[in-house]
Design a protein around this motif. Structure first.
Motif, short mmCIF file in Angstrom:
data_model
loop_
_atom_site.label_atom_id
_atom_site.label_comp_id
_atom_site.label_asym_id
_atom_site.label_seq_id
_atom_site.Cartn_x
_atom_site.Cartn_y
_atom_site.Cartn_z
N LEU A 1 3.05 -4.44 3.25
CA LEU A 1 4.13 -3.40 3.32
C LEU A 1 3.21 -2.10 2.84
O LEU A 1 2.68 -1.65 2.22
CB LEU A 1 5.26 -3.59 2.35
CG LEU A 1 6.18 -2.39 2.19
CD1 LEU A 1 6.87 -2.53 3.61
CD2 LEU A 1 7.07 -2.52 1.13
N VAL A 2 3.18 -1.24 4.12
CA VAL A 2 2.52 0.13 4.03
C VAL A 2 3.55 0.96 4.03
O VAL A 2 4.38 1.18 5.02
CB VAL A 2 1.83 0.12 5.19
CG1 VAL A 2 0.59 1.33 5.16
CG2 VAL A 2 0.45 -1.06 5.33
N VAL A 3 3.46 1.68 3.04
CA VAL A 3 4.79 2.72 2.88
C VAL A 3 4.26 4.38 2.73
O VAL A 3 3.37 4.58 1.97
CB VAL A 3 5.54 2.59 1.69
CG1 VAL A 3 6.68 3.61 1.39
CG2 VAL A 3 5.95 1.26 1.34
N GLY A 4 4.51 4.95 3.87
CA GLY A 4 3.91 6.49 3.80
C GLY A 4 2.37 6.61 4.07
O GLY A 4 1.85 7.65 3.68
N SER A 5 1.83 5.67 4.69
CA SER A 5 0.47 5.82 5.15
C SER A 5 0.31 5.53 6.51
O SER A 5 0.96 4.50 7.10
CB SER A 5 -0.34 5.05 4.16
OG SER A 5 -1.57 5.00 4.70
N GLY A 6 -0.76 6.09 7.24
CA GLY A 6 -1.04 5.66 8.71
C GLY A 6 -2.24 4.79 8.47
O GLY A 6 -2.95 4.42 9.49
N LEU A 7 -2.74 4.31 7.26
CA LEU A 7 -4.04 3.59 7.28
C LEU A 7 -5.23 4.12 7.93
O LEU A 7 -5.85 3.38 8.97
CB LEU A 7 -3.65 2.04 7.69
CG LEU A 7 -2.69 1.45 6.68
CD1 LEU A 7 -2.65 -0.20 7.24
CD2 LEU A 7 -3.28 1.44 5.27
N ILE B 1 0.94 -1.31 -0.11
CA ILE B 1 0.04 -0.12 -0.10
C ILE B 1 0.92 1.16 -0.08
O ILE B 1 1.74 1.31 0.90
CB ILE B 1 -0.82 0.19 1.22
CG1 ILE B 1 -1.77 -1.31 0.98
CG2 ILE B 1 -1.82 1.46 1.35
CD1 ILE B 1 -2.82 -1.21 2.37
N ALA B 2 0.72 2.01 -1.10
CA ALA B 2 1.70 3.26 -1.01
C ALA B 2 0.94 4.47 -0.98
O ALA B 2 -0.33 4.72 -1.55
CB ALA B 2 2.18 3.48 -2.63
N GLY B 3 1.49 5.25 0.08
CA GLY B 3 0.72 6.52 0.62
C GLY B 3 1.22 7.78 0.21
O GLY B 3 2.14 7.74 -0.53
N GLY B 4 0.63 8.98 0.94
CA GLY B 4 1.16 10.14 0.14
C GLY B 4 2.87 10.37 0.57
O GLY B 4 3.40 11.14 -0.10
N GLY B 5 3.35 9.46 1.60
CA GLY B 5 4.86 9.64 1.88
C GLY B 5 5.42 9.25 0.91
O GLY B 5 6.94 9.88 0.79
N VAL B 6 5.10 8.43 -0.20
CA VAL B 6 6.02 8.10 -1.12
C VAL B 6 5.96 9.28 -2.29
O VAL B 6 7.10 9.48 -2.97
CB VAL B 6 5.31 6.81 -1.96
CG1 VAL B 6 5.97 6.65 -3.22
CG2 VAL B 6 5.17 5.70 -1.11
#
Length: 560
Positions: A296-302, A233-238
């Motif tokens: 793998l969760v990258v740049g997200s707090g879910l 899961i790719a979040g805004g931090g990416v």
């Protein structure tokens, strides 16, 4: 930075003379703009007020470019977008009391979206500080207390010599991962008092790097390499850490499907065989994520939106890379890695062993097909036609800014952003009125590209005043207003929950005539002519408005 005896700066005779004989007529406001220039700022946003006039007068003597908006909250949204687009600090100059307080909703969005906004607010004169209720205009008992819960850090100034250090410390705080808004506060008399301090020269406010701990990288690499069904899961931090290239390389190295959050739009190529796109508000996607044995969760707090309104219950191991320590394991137990996304992905890419899974792309296709069938069964042709028209008209590299409106809710899930850091919305804090002033900030950051703002008629009314700003600075931005006669999404929510809607229907202006009264060309369009009208507006210089009267509906949620 420490200097030993031999490292001391060596000045020429002319430089030494300039330091020892600074120009006359400078004041605290000059120290503010000199500090900003010394830190590398080129553009500032804001709105003048009585106590802040020392700062604004000093702008006249500086090389800084000033973009003045008509409402402080809108100035905050413009600074937020400038920070998102450039990755640089966006200074925001504010006045005391009402001016400062009016910016708070924008600062909340900047905090939620990790945008580096440097708010510099004036204060009442020093004699009135301390909560003594002296009755100064704009007086608050404790102005800092109003912002402290929102911003990353607060920096107070009480003397002129404190100004450069306070601004440098705030600058460093804003740019240290996770980026975010910061607050500097300077009393009126300090801004106005003459100073004989030397002119501020180049300053160092390099943000601290946030690296992953090596033992955590090794553990994460082992889990991913040995997983049967890894998913990312790719979040805004990416997007914010410019890590989309690293993400793509990692996904391909371990054959892991990738879904992007709404804040992470564009972080992974939409048409890639491993792309699950952004269908997070869909039970088929949620089921697929729950079935992963390593996630793998990258740049997200879910958070709420990224977890399909907290219906997501992972069954496998979760690895979470997040620069905001407060978000680590805040919603799910995980191997928490406190790091900037780019640094963590770079280390992980190096440490992880190649893993091949020929079936991964097929599993992705199956999920996307289930999503397609579910949406098609709801007969939402108009909505898909409108979104496709926007995509056709918008150049790939052009940034777009979306208000909290039904078309934006569609775009979160269904819009191909095509490039990282091009699609932005107010989904962090969820306030209305973001899109158009944010587009002003983006256009100021890069006037060579057209910028698109998308609002509903309700959200548009928050920002009408900024048509004057767009015209005054001749900014290349197009505002698409979808006019459905009210707060469309709230109308849907209330009708669904209570059987009928209250307080959602709005009287509104003729948006075309209103835009033209500001000297901004405008056109009323239809779903059939939208792509052509929008394309023409985006290609024309300066600001423009396109109004689409249409009643759009949301796709059925799966979390209820």
């Amino acid at each position: 930075m420490s200097h030993d005896h031999d490292d001391r700066p060596q000045l020429t005779a002319a430089q030494a003379a300039a330091v020892l004989n600074p120009p006359a007529g400078r004041n605290g406001g000059d120290l503010v703009v000199e500090s900003l220039q010394g830190l590398g700022a080129t553009t500032v946003f804001g709105l003048p007020g009585q106590h802040a006039l020392g700062m604004f007068d000093a702008l006249r003597r500086s090389s800084l470019s000033y973009v003045g908006l008509r409402v402080e909250n809108n100035a905050g949204f413009a600074a937020d977008a400038y920070g998102r687009i450039t990755g640089e600090v966006a200074p925001l100059l504010l006045s005391t009391g009402p001016g400062a307080l009016t910016s708070l909703a924008a600062l909340q969005e900047a905090a939620a979206a990790s945008a580096p906004v440097l708010a510099i607010s004036s204060q009442i004169p020093t004699a009135g500080l301390g909560g003594g209720r002296h009755g100064y205009l704009h007086e608050l008992r404790d102005q800092q207390a109003s912002v402290r819960d929102i911003v990353k850090s607060v920096h107070t100034v009480r003397t002129a010599s404190q100004i450069p250090s306070a601004i440098a410390a705030a600058w460093e705080s804003a740019l240290t991962a996770p980026h975010g808004p910061v607050w500097v506060e300077i009393p009126q008399d300090v801004l106005l008092a003459e100073t004989t301090l030397p002119v501020v020269s180049a300053m160092d406010a390099t943000p601290r790097e946030l690296y992953p701990r090596p033992e955590l990288t090794i553990a994460a690499a082992h889990l991913l390499a040995n997983a049967e069904r890894p998913v990312i899961i790719a979040g805004g931090g990416v997007v914010r850490s410019d890590a989309s290239g690293k993400l793509l390389a990692l996904a391909e190295k371990i054959d892991a499907p990738v879904v992007t959050t709404f804040g992470g739009k564009g972080a992974f190529p939409w048409e890639h065989p491993l792309s699950l796109r952004s269908w997070l508000e869909d039970r088929h996607t949620t089921d697929f994520l729950e079935d992963a044995d390593v996630l793998l969760v990258v740049g997200s707090g879910l958070g709420e939106l990224s977890s399909n309104y907290h219906t997501f219950r992972p069954r496998g191991r979760v690895i979470q890379i997040e620069a905001d320590a407060g978000k680590l394991e805040s919603n799910h137990p995980a191997l928490g890695i406190h790091s900037d996304a780019r640094e963590a992905l770079a280390d992980l890419l190096e440490a992880v062993e190649r893993r091949e899974d020929p079936a991964a792309a097929e599993r992705v296709r199956t999920v996307l097909e289930k999503v397609r069938v579910r949406i098609e069964a709801q007969e939402l042709t108009l909505e898909q036609q409108v979104l496709a028209a926007v995509r056709d008209a918008l150049p790939d590299a052009a940034p777009s800014f979306w208000d909290m409106t039904i078309l934006a809710y569609w775009a979160w899930s269904a819009f191909d952003a095509r490039r990282p850091n091009t699609m932005h919305s107010a989904q962090g804090a969820g306030g209305l009125g973001y899109a158009f002033p944010a587009a002003v900030g983006a256009a100021a950051a890069d006037p060579t590209k057209p910028v698109l703002a998308v609002s509903g008629d309700g959200g548009a009314m928050y920002s009408i005043a900024e048509l004057a700003t767009a015209r005054q600075y001749d900014l290349p931005l197009t505002w698409l207003i979808v006019d459905d006669g009210g707060y469309g999404i709230l109308r849907e929510y209330m009708t669904g929950a209570f059987g009928e809607a209250t307080a959602t229907e709005l009287s509104r202006p003729d948006f075309v005539a209103l835009a033209e009264s500001f000297g901004v060309p405008a056109v009323r369009t239809t779903p059939e002519s939208l792509a052509a009208d929008l394309g023409k507006a985006l290609a024309a210089p300066g600001p423009s408005v396109v109004v689409l009267p249409a009643l759009l509906r949301m796709f059925e949620p799966t979390h209820l």
